[in-house]
Design an enzyme around this catalytic site. Structure first.
Site, short mmCIF file in Angstrom:
data_model
loop_
_atom_site.label_atom_id
_atom_site.label_comp_id
_atom_site.label_asym_id
_atom_site.label_seq_id
_atom_site.Cartn_x
_atom_site.Cartn_y
_atom_site.Cartn_z
N ALA A 14 64.94 12.49 0.31
CA ALA A 14 64.97 13.09 -1.03
C ALA A 14 66.36 12.89 -1.63
O ALA A 14 67.36 13.19 -0.99
CB ALA A 14 64.64 14.57 -0.96
N ASP A 15 66.39 12.36 -2.85
CA ASP A 15 67.68 12.23 -3.53
C ASP A 15 67.92 13.46 -4.40
O ASP A 15 67.13 14.40 -4.39
CB ASP A 15 67.74 10.93 -4.35
CG ASP A 15 66.68 10.87 -5.46
OD1 ASP A 15 66.18 11.93 -5.89
OD2 ASP A 15 66.38 9.75 -5.91
N SER A 16 69.00 13.47 -5.16
CA SER A 16 69.36 14.67 -5.93
C SER A 16 68.30 15.00 -6.98
O SER A 16 68.02 16.17 -7.23
CB SER A 16 70.74 14.52 -6.56
OG SER A 16 70.79 13.37 -7.37
N ASP A 21 65.05 14.32 -6.72
CA ASP A 21 63.94 14.88 -5.94
C ASP A 21 64.20 16.34 -5.60
O ASP A 21 63.31 17.19 -5.72
CB ASP A 21 63.74 14.11 -4.63
CG ASP A 21 63.24 12.69 -4.83
OD1 ASP A 21 62.53 12.44 -5.82
OD2 ASP A 21 63.58 11.83 -3.99
#
Length: 77
Positions: free
Chosen positions: A32-34, A36
């Site tokens: 998960a990125d920021s 997400d």
């Protein structure tokens, strides 16, 4: 509560068939990125009616941590 949290994560991250436990880490295990993470937090807030301030996000790194956070805020399983 874990089952509902898993549903939200799967829906928000568009993942299926990934084992999600309380030890699952959002960034490391689910990639998960920021953005997400922002969408996940938004979904948790909407589902449980709890505001999660940005300064609290640093401590919420695992599925278990979000469950504990919500329970500490009075959300029942």
């Amino acid at each position: 509560m874990l089952e509902k949290i898993k549903e939200i994560i799967e829906d928000q991250l568009n993942i299926e068939g990934v084992e999600i436990t309380e030890d699952t880490r959002f960034k490391e295990d689910l990639d998960a990125d920021s953005l997400d993470l922002f969408e996940l937090v938004d979904a948790f807030q909407e589902e449980y009616g709890v505001e999660i301030p940005p300064e609290d996000l640093e401590q919420i790194t695992t599925v278990g941590a979000i469950i504990k956070y919500l329970q500490d805020k009075g959300v029942e399983a």
